[in-house]
Design a protein around this motif. Structure first.
Motif, PDB file in Angstrom:
ATOM      1  N   CYS A   1      -2.791   3.136   9.190  1.00 41.04           N
ATOM      2  CA  CYS A   1      -1.564   3.578   9.856  1.00 41.04           C
ATOM      3  C   CYS A   1      -1.726   3.485  11.369  1.00 41.04           C
ATOM      4  CB  CYS A   1      -1.204   5.007   9.449  1.00 41.04           C
ATOM      5  SG  CYS A   1      -0.520   5.105   7.778  1.00 41.04           S
TER       6      CYS A   1
ATOM      7  N   CYS B   1      -4.443   7.662   9.268  1.00 40.38           N
ATOM      8  CA  CYS B   1      -5.611   6.938   8.763  1.00 40.38           C
ATOM      9  C   CYS B   1      -5.768   5.651   9.590  1.00 40.38           C
ATOM     10  CB  CYS B   1      -5.440   6.601   7.282  1.00 40.38           C
ATOM     11  SG  CYS B   1      -4.158   5.376   6.982  1.00 40.38           S
TER      12      CYS B   1
ATOM     13  N   CYS C   1      -2.882   9.289   4.183  1.00 36.23           N
ATOM     14  CA  CYS C   1      -2.913  10.249   5.300  1.00 36.23           C
ATOM     15  C   CYS C   1      -1.677  11.120   5.420  1.00 36.23           C
ATOM     16  CB  CYS C   1      -3.138   9.499   6.614  1.00 36.23           C
ATOM     17  SG  CYS C   1      -1.764   8.432   7.112  1.00 36.23           S
TER      18      CYS C   1
ATOM     19  N   ALA D   1       3.388   7.203   7.927  1.00 34.41           N
ATOM     20  CA  ALA D   1       2.523   7.893   6.958  1.00 34.41           C
ATOM     21  C   ALA D   1       2.246   6.944   5.810  1.00 34.41           C
ATOM     22  CB  ALA D   1       3.218   9.142   6.434  1.00 34.41           C
ATOM     23  N   CYS D   2       1.208   7.256   5.020  1.00 30.42           N
ATOM     24  CA  CYS D   2       0.913   6.492   3.821  1.00 30.42           C
ATOM     25  C   CYS D   2       0.225   7.432   2.824  1.00 30.42           C
ATOM     26  CB  CYS D   2       0.040   5.275   4.163  1.00 30.42           C
ATOM     27  SG  CYS D   2      -1.694   5.682   4.401  1.00 30.42           S
TER      28      CYS D   2
ATOM     29  N   ARG E   1       0.818  -1.214   0.000  1.00 28.32           N
ATOM     30  CA  ARG E   1       0.000   0.000   0.000  1.00 28.32           C
ATOM     31  C   ARG E   1       0.856   1.270   0.000  1.00 28.32           C
ATOM     32  NH1 ARG E   1      -1.792   2.560   4.666  1.00 28.32           N
ATOM     33  NH2 ARG E   1      -0.776   1.928   6.592  1.00 28.32           N
TER      34      ARG E   1
HETATM   35 ZN    ZN Z   1      -2.009   6.268   6.575  1.00 29.80          ZN
END
Ligand code: ZN
Ligand code: ZN
Ligand code: FE
Length: 758
Positions: free
Chosen positions: A165, A162, A187, A183-184, A125
């Motif tokens: 996460c 999110c 978010c 983080a991703c 992801r």
């Molecule tokens: Zn995230």
């Protein structure tokens, strides 16, 4: 669990234990062993309470000392028995604040292999997400606003996690358990491109467009971990020239980023030790010996030098940007300004320098330039200690007063001592302008705030004209604490002895340097000291030569050469380069001669840096410099090309302090030039001469151990020659390993001197 043989122990761990996955590590260890208790961060480090059978508790303590997480550095462990409690789990508790902190702020760490794998895994992801990180890697010091190191105290506070996460962050079995910058794409921060004032593509588009600009010979200002870089194609001579013109940086070498060690080997010689430093978590710029045919980068990268500074990608964004094309990566500023870290500031300051801006919205709280290291005799030999290293502390032999030391003028760093730790700041730069002075002020406030300390003593250089010394005096007065002015070379000596952790009694320390204000008002720099704890005595130095115009001679080595010739009684014959009217006008020489003869506006100097300048100008290597040390570095490149040679003669006085007279050396250099000796031979014989000077003084004084410090020892050709001679004579040689031999290490020396430690 409470019963026979059950104990509860409170274990406090000090050192670099925050932001390195220490709490999850303890949690996993305790849970696996069936122990209960808690673990948390406080301002001093990590505290653990662990309860269970005595043997299992002791095994846990032994295990965490023996096999801590890879990035942790434990300085001390304290264990105390506490009353047992009724509980069923092992938990991670909220951070605790105390009034005085001695905890270490974690450093910024290059992207780890696991994160890199995810970055290029289409099923992950975080596939191609430029901010992927985990507890083993990512930004730290540059995003920390306060301690303890938790997400709300970082510039990631503005990015609510999110659900995915959040789950990883709270799962003790996850690699991202309490990874503060987690983080991703859903978010976390984003990247975008700006050019000509307009916002271009986001994310993938932005990266693709930036690559296109680079491939077309353009210059991209790139927001990174510790500030902005200016990047361009390192194989494109026009792009490099354009960057030099726009930046106002004439000759100073540029660092180059290459994809991997194999790519580095196409440009320079890379030993096993050097490869290890290149790929290490700190990801510094490593100074390497460039192949004679320049490899595949353009000569405009490092004109006149035999070395090149290479580094590997250290952020996910670098990994996404770099292909087989090596990139110039130089700090985002105009020459002499501090590096830009703030997006708005960069837009303004770099507008004329960059064709496009690759931006992101994670705030850089503390700007931090790339670090620069060499590898000498199998260990790191720092040139600039900054990102990846700052603000890791050095362990002091014993606790002293809390000191704030501000360094000198060039390559300044700050040092704060707390207990038996000395915390060095990132590289601040040359404190010659209001901008760098402001950076010094901000850094001092930030460090004192992070560690929650108030200095009992402030230390600075003895030089009456340094901005940093004025700042220190003002600060000391406001706080009502004493100001200690430490002589420049005394500070270099103390810095080396602390760095080398020398406890072996009085030692001879050689300090070869450019400029330092001496206790007699002269400019020192070719000094030998007999140094012990709390004592220092100048036992030898280069004979004084009058330097017309003092510091202004630094930019014009031909003037220093003329002064040295005059002092050596060598006539200014027209065939000598510094006497050539293409180098200096007849009028300039006339004024110079008058100054020397009447001793007007001349400062006596024993500087070894200036002697290098004089020889470089005589040998027509360089008459004017555009950066500090340029003439000496180019002379070194010539010396390295020739291999080892016989020394020139020099004088040695009988009395103490010993005076080393370079006049016979100057005369011999001139004679050699008249015999048309190649410049490589002159350069090499001069290096051998300087090495021989050290050998002779060490013999006369019968020194068992000899330390080598001062900016001149950035010259590894000289360092090699000197160490080899001293070792052959059976002497122990002390060299730097943790802080630079140049003025970047000065604040440490000032701090330990003023704090009564060294
Ligand atoms: Zn995230
Ligand atoms: Zn990672
Ligand atoms: Fe210095």
């Amino acid at each position: 669990m409470v019963g026979g043989g059950v104990v509860r122990r409170r274990i406090t761990v000090r050192g670099v234990v925050q932001g390195v996955g220490f709490r999850p590590f303890v949690h996993q260890l305790a849970t696996r062993s069936g122990l209960t208790g808690l673990v948390g961060n406080d301002t001093a480090g990590v505290f653990i309470e662990v309860q269970g059978s005595r043997e299992v508790v002791d095994a846990l303590r032994a295990e965490l000392i023996a096999h801590p997480p890879p990035l942790a550095r434990i300085h001390s462990v304290h264990v105390a028995d506490v009353p047992t409690k009724t509980e069923t789990h092992f938990v991670i508790v909220a951070s605790q604040l105390s009034t005085v902190g001695t905890s270490s702020v974690p450093t910024d760490v290059g992207t780890c292999d696991e994160c890199l794998r995810e970055l290029f895994d289409p099923t992950d992801r975080r596939f191609r997400y430029p901010f992927v990180n985990c507890t083993h890697c990512g930004p730290r010091y540059t995003i920390v606003r306060g301690l303890p190191y938790d997400r709300p105290a970082t510039t990631m506070a503005g990015f609510p996690m999110c659900a995915d996460c959040e789950r990883e962050y709270h799962d003790p079995a996850d690699r991202r358990f309490h990874a503060q910058p987690i983080a991703c794409p859903a978010c976390g921060p984003r990247v975008w491109l700006e050019s000509g004032g307009a916002r271009g593509g986001d994310d993938e588009d932005a990266i693709r467009e930036a690559v296109k600009v680079l491939a077309g010979g353009g210059i991209v200002a790139m927001k990174g971990i510790g500030g902005f870089h200016l990047a361009c194609d390192a194989t494109n001579p026009d792009a490099i020239l354009r960057l030099r013109e726009r930046k106002g940086r004439k000759g100073k070498p540029f660092a180059v980023m290459v994809k991997g060690v194999e790519h580095a080997r196409r440009i320079a010689e890379v030993s096993g030790d050097e490869a290890a430093v290149l790929t290490g978590p700190e990801r510094p710029i490593v100074m390497l010996k460039r192949w004679a045919d320049q490899g595949e980068v353009d000569d405009g990268i490092a004109p006149g030098l035999n070395s090149v500074g290479l580094m590997l990608p250290y952020s996910p964004l670098h990994h996404l940007l770099i292909d087989d094309r090596p990139l110039v990566m130089t700090s985002g500023n105009r020459s002499d300004e501090p590096i830009a870290g703030d997006s708005a500031d960069a837009r303004e300051r770099l507008a004329d320098l960059a064709d496009a801006f690759l931006m992101h919205d994670r705030i850089i709280h503390t700007v931090c330039d790339d670090s620069v290291v060499r590898v000498f005799a199998g260990h790191e030999y720092p040139v600039r200690r900054s990102r990846g290293y700052a603000p890791l502390p050095l362990k002091l032999p014993r606790p002293g007063k809390c000191v704030l030391a501000v360094g000198g003028e060039l390559k300044a760093t700050l040092c704060v001592t707390v207990g038996d730790h000395a915390y060095l700041s990132q590289h601040i730069g040359d404190v010659e302008s209001i901008d760098t002075l402001a950076a010094l002020d901000r850094t001092a406030e930030h460090l004192l705030d992070l560690f929650r300390v108030s200095p009992e003593v402030v230390a600075c250089d003895l030089h009456p004209g340094y901005l940093s010394a004025d700042w220190a005096a003002g600060f000391a007065e406001r706080r009502g604490v004493p100001l200690v002015r430490v002589q420049h070379h005394h500070a270099h000596v103390a810095s080396l002895l602390t760095d080398a952790n020398w406890q072996g009694g009085p030692v001879l320390v050689v300090c070869f340097d450019g400029t330092g204000y001496g206790t007699d008002g002269a400019i020192w720099g070719g000094e030998f000291f007999h140094a012990g704890t709390g004592t220092i005595e100048r036992v030898a130095h280069l004979k004084y030569v009058p330097l017309p115009g003092g510091d202004t001679a630094i930019r014009k080595p031909y003037r220093t050469a003329l002064a040295h010739l005059w002092a050596a009684g060598v006539p200014w014959a027209p065939e000598l380069w510094p006497v050539n009217s293409a180098v200096a006008s007849d009028a300039e020489r006339r004024v110079l001669r008058q100054q020397l003869e009447r001793n007007v506006n001349c400062v006596p100097t024993s500087s070894m840096g200036r002697l290098f300048d004089a020889v470089a100008a005589l040998a027509c290597v360089r008459h004017e410099v555009s950066y500090e040390g340029q003439a000496a570095m180019e002379l070194e490149a010539h010396a390295a090309a020739a291999g080892s040679c016989e020394p020139f003669p020099f004088g040695v006085s009988d009395s103490l302090p010993i005076e080393l007279d370079p006049m016979p050396t100057l005369s011999a250099v001139v004679a050699g030039l008249r015999r048309r000796l190649p410049v490589e031979v002159i350069a090499s014989r001069f290096h051998a001469t300087v090495a021989e000077m050290v050998r002779v003084v060490a013999r006369v004084l019968n020194a068992t151990a000899v330390g080598l410090t001062g900016g001149v020892f950035q010259n590894v050709t000289l360092l090699d020659l000197v160490s080899e001679r001293l070792r052959t004579d059976g002497r122990t040689v002390l060299t730097h390993r943790q802080v630079p031999c140049n003025d970047g290490g000065l604040s440490l020396g000032q701090a330990v001197t003023a704090g009564g430690i060294q």
